[in-house]
Design an enzyme around this catalytic site. Sequence first.
Site, PDB file in Angstrom:
ATOM      1  N   ILE A 151       0.834  -1.203   0.000  1.00 45.26           N
ATOM      2  CA  ILE A 151       0.000   0.000   0.000  1.00 45.26           C
ATOM      3  C   ILE A 151       0.868   1.253   0.000  1.00 45.26           C
ATOM      4  O   ILE A 151       0.639   2.191  -0.782  1.00 45.26           O
ATOM      5  CB  ILE A 151      -0.952  -0.012   1.201  1.00 45.26           C
ATOM      6  CG1 ILE A 151      -1.934  -1.179   1.085  1.00 45.26           C
ATOM      7  CG2 ILE A 151      -1.715   1.315   1.300  1.00 45.26           C
ATOM      8  CD1 ILE A 151      -2.793  -1.403   2.316  1.00 45.26           C
ATOM      9  N   ASP A 170      11.106   2.214   6.330  1.00 39.62           N
ATOM     10  CA  ASP A 170      10.648   0.831   6.361  1.00 39.62           C
ATOM     11  C   ASP A 170      11.892  -0.043   6.462  1.00 39.62           C
ATOM     12  O   ASP A 170      12.735  -0.035   5.556  1.00 39.62           O
ATOM     13  CB  ASP A 170       9.860   0.484   5.084  1.00 39.62           C
ATOM     14  CG  ASP A 170       9.201  -0.889   5.158  1.00 39.62           C
ATOM     15  OD1 ASP A 170       9.813  -1.804   5.730  1.00 39.62           O
ATOM     16  OD2 ASP A 170       8.086  -1.032   4.648  1.00 39.62           O
ATOM     17  N   CYS A 229      -4.497   5.499   7.728  1.00 42.57           N
ATOM     18  CA  CYS A 229      -5.446   4.527   7.156  1.00 42.57           C
ATOM     19  C   CYS A 229      -4.992   3.104   7.469  1.00 42.57           C
ATOM     20  O   CYS A 229      -5.414   2.161   6.800  1.00 42.57           O
ATOM     21  CB  CYS A 229      -5.537   4.707   5.642  1.00 42.57           C
ATOM     22  SG  CYS A 229      -6.401   6.187   5.122  1.00 42.57           S
ATOM     23  N   GLU A 260     -13.282  -0.009  17.414  1.00 43.97           N
ATOM     24  CA  GLU A 260     -14.257   0.180  16.345  1.00 43.97           C
ATOM     25  C   GLU A 260     -15.445  -0.755  16.552  1.00 43.97           C
ATOM     26  O   GLU A 260     -15.251  -1.892  17.013  1.00 43.97           O
ATOM     27  CB  GLU A 260     -13.607  -0.086  14.978  1.00 43.97           C
ATOM     28  CG  GLU A 260     -12.512   0.920  14.638  1.00 43.97           C
ATOM     29  CD  GLU A 260     -11.885   0.678  13.262  1.00 43.97           C
ATOM     30  OE1 GLU A 260     -12.273  -0.315  12.605  1.00 43.97           O
ATOM     31  OE2 GLU A 260     -11.029   1.470  12.854  1.00 43.97           O
ATOM     32  N   HIS A 278     -13.529   3.848   8.770  1.00 37.12           N
ATOM     33  CA  HIS A 278     -12.781   2.701   8.237  1.00 37.12           C
ATOM     34  C   HIS A 278     -13.232   2.368   6.809  1.00 37.12           C
ATOM     35  O   HIS A 278     -13.681   1.261   6.505  1.00 37.12           O
ATOM     36  CB  HIS A 278     -12.935   1.469   9.128  1.00 37.12           C
ATOM     37  CG  HIS A 278     -11.768   0.523   9.029  1.00 37.12           C
ATOM     38  ND1 HIS A 278     -11.306  -0.224  10.082  1.00 37.12           N
ATOM     39  CD2 HIS A 278     -10.955   0.202   7.978  1.00 37.12           C
ATOM     40  CE1 HIS A 278     -10.284  -0.963   9.706  1.00 37.12           C
ATOM     41  NE2 HIS A 278     -10.049  -0.729   8.421  1.00 37.12           N
ATOM     42  N   GLY A 280     -11.169   2.581   4.148  1.00 33.58           N
ATOM     43  CA  GLY A 280     -10.011   2.325   3.297  1.00 33.58           C
ATOM     44  C   GLY A 280     -10.252   1.274   2.233  1.00 33.58           C
ATOM     45  O   GLY A 280      -9.779   1.397   1.103  1.00 33.58           O
ATOM     46  N   ALA A 281     -10.985   0.224   2.585  1.00 30.53           N
ATOM     47  CA  ALA A 281     -11.226  -0.869   1.636  1.00 30.53           C
ATOM     48  C   ALA A 281     -12.624  -0.820   1.043  1.00 30.53           C
ATOM     49  O   ALA A 281     -13.037  -1.751   0.362  1.00 30.53           O
ATOM     50  CB  ALA A 281     -11.017  -2.210   2.336  1.00 30.53           C
TER      51      ALA A 281
END
Length: 525
Positions: A151, A170, A229, A260, A278, A280-281
Amino acid sequence: MPKVLISDSLSSQAVDIFRARGVEVDVKTGLKPDEIKAIIGDYDGLAIRSSTKVTADLLAAATNLKVIGRAGIGVDNVDVPAATARGVVVMNTPFGNSITTAEHALALMMALARQIPEANASTHAGKWEKSKFMGVELAGKTLGIVGCGNIGGIVADRARGLKMKVIAHDPYLSPERADDLGVERVDLDTLYARADFITLHVPATEHTRGMINAGNLAKMKRGVRLINCARGALVVDADLKAALRPGQVAAAALDVFAVEPAKDSALFGMPQVVATPHLGASTVEAQEKVALQVAEQMADFLTTGAVVNALNMPSVSAEEMPKLKPYMGLARQIGRFMGQIVESALKSVTIEFEGQAAQLNAKPITALVLEGLLSPQLASINMVNAPTVAKERGIEVSEVKRERSGALQTQVRLTVVTEARSRTIAGTLFNGDQPRIVEITEIPMDARLGPNMLLVSNHDRPGLIGGLGTILGNAGINIATFNLGRNRPGGDSIALLEVDEAPSEPVLEQISLLPNVVRVKALNF
């Protein structure tokens, strides 16, 4: 026929995929935990999204469950260690949501830059406060990406298209991958100090939970804008609220929350905060992709054994499976053989892959060797939980690959070190798919294993074959195959017999009393 329960809303095409591949499927959404627990024992697979909570208590009732498929990337609602301990494969679909989640992060970044939610509300109220909403351009700004995986990589690609300078932190980002993405690798403190916008794309782990806290917020460039996100647990809400008030953080956009559904939050009501539930997807395309992917993955596993996107065992593609399958049988055999002859605690296990075997995906073979090795002593062991059980028991496991060793084209050798001694068993495949034992502790052998085997270790002296035949004949036990091996004339010798039925303890006792017999053991496969 395998049977799957879909307990959360999935595309109807997922049902079609299961049925087309020979898997029975029931769709029962909206069930309470106790209702799922009451029926889960009837199913081989469980397909979920984020609503169903797969707890240790639920897994204890899932006596036939073999696989859990999460349509999406996050598995916070699955007790993965408990599933692993029970030998249940846990799969997700890590790539189906990637573009959608990346686009949502970029949408939130733009919303922060131009104060779109506030301007929208003001305009709807008829205020026309044009001068109040002075935004900032994205072009030329520095975007800091924390977590540059799938992502994060998509976000980086899109951000460069917006002419942003992209830096990333990362620990798994290679220099080559960074060059491909056009990003600069930096440490976390440097990212905090330089970024005008920061977007989070890391899982919630012991190292990342609460990473956006008072200390790290103070390290950030004044006026930074933060987007999350990924996971709500990454952010300490009270610390972020405190940083928003004096303008250390200019604004924040949050799609995820620690609890959540988020009914309350310290950040709710703050004009500098954009919040979404939520999403994001949440696109038509992403929901369709993950539903189809999880159905394909679960159906393949239940019908062919292929393992894709598993979180607790090695992946085995459908293309690999035909090549691996004969070796999987061999792996179980040599593991179970060794597991039945060791008599003291295991210290280390070494699996050597030689010749053609060295070209294979070794992880599933190793898992199956461990399954066979541990199964004679432990209940409920399979290739999913065997590596974890070995680790918990302090057994050191290693793999060695050699292109060619000796005359055989392919060979798998298992060496086990116990508190008492070291033992070795090696096997090969005849005609590409027929397992054979070719070595037992440095003694050459050529034996096919049947359901009932008899192993006799002895000094290489005349008379063993006659004595064995007499005792087994008197007991009415027929010999199917008889294999002999020795390290040298007059040295150590092994007889490995396949018999039509397992010898009783009195028969084994008689054999042990034969001259020159060192040890006798009945084996089953």
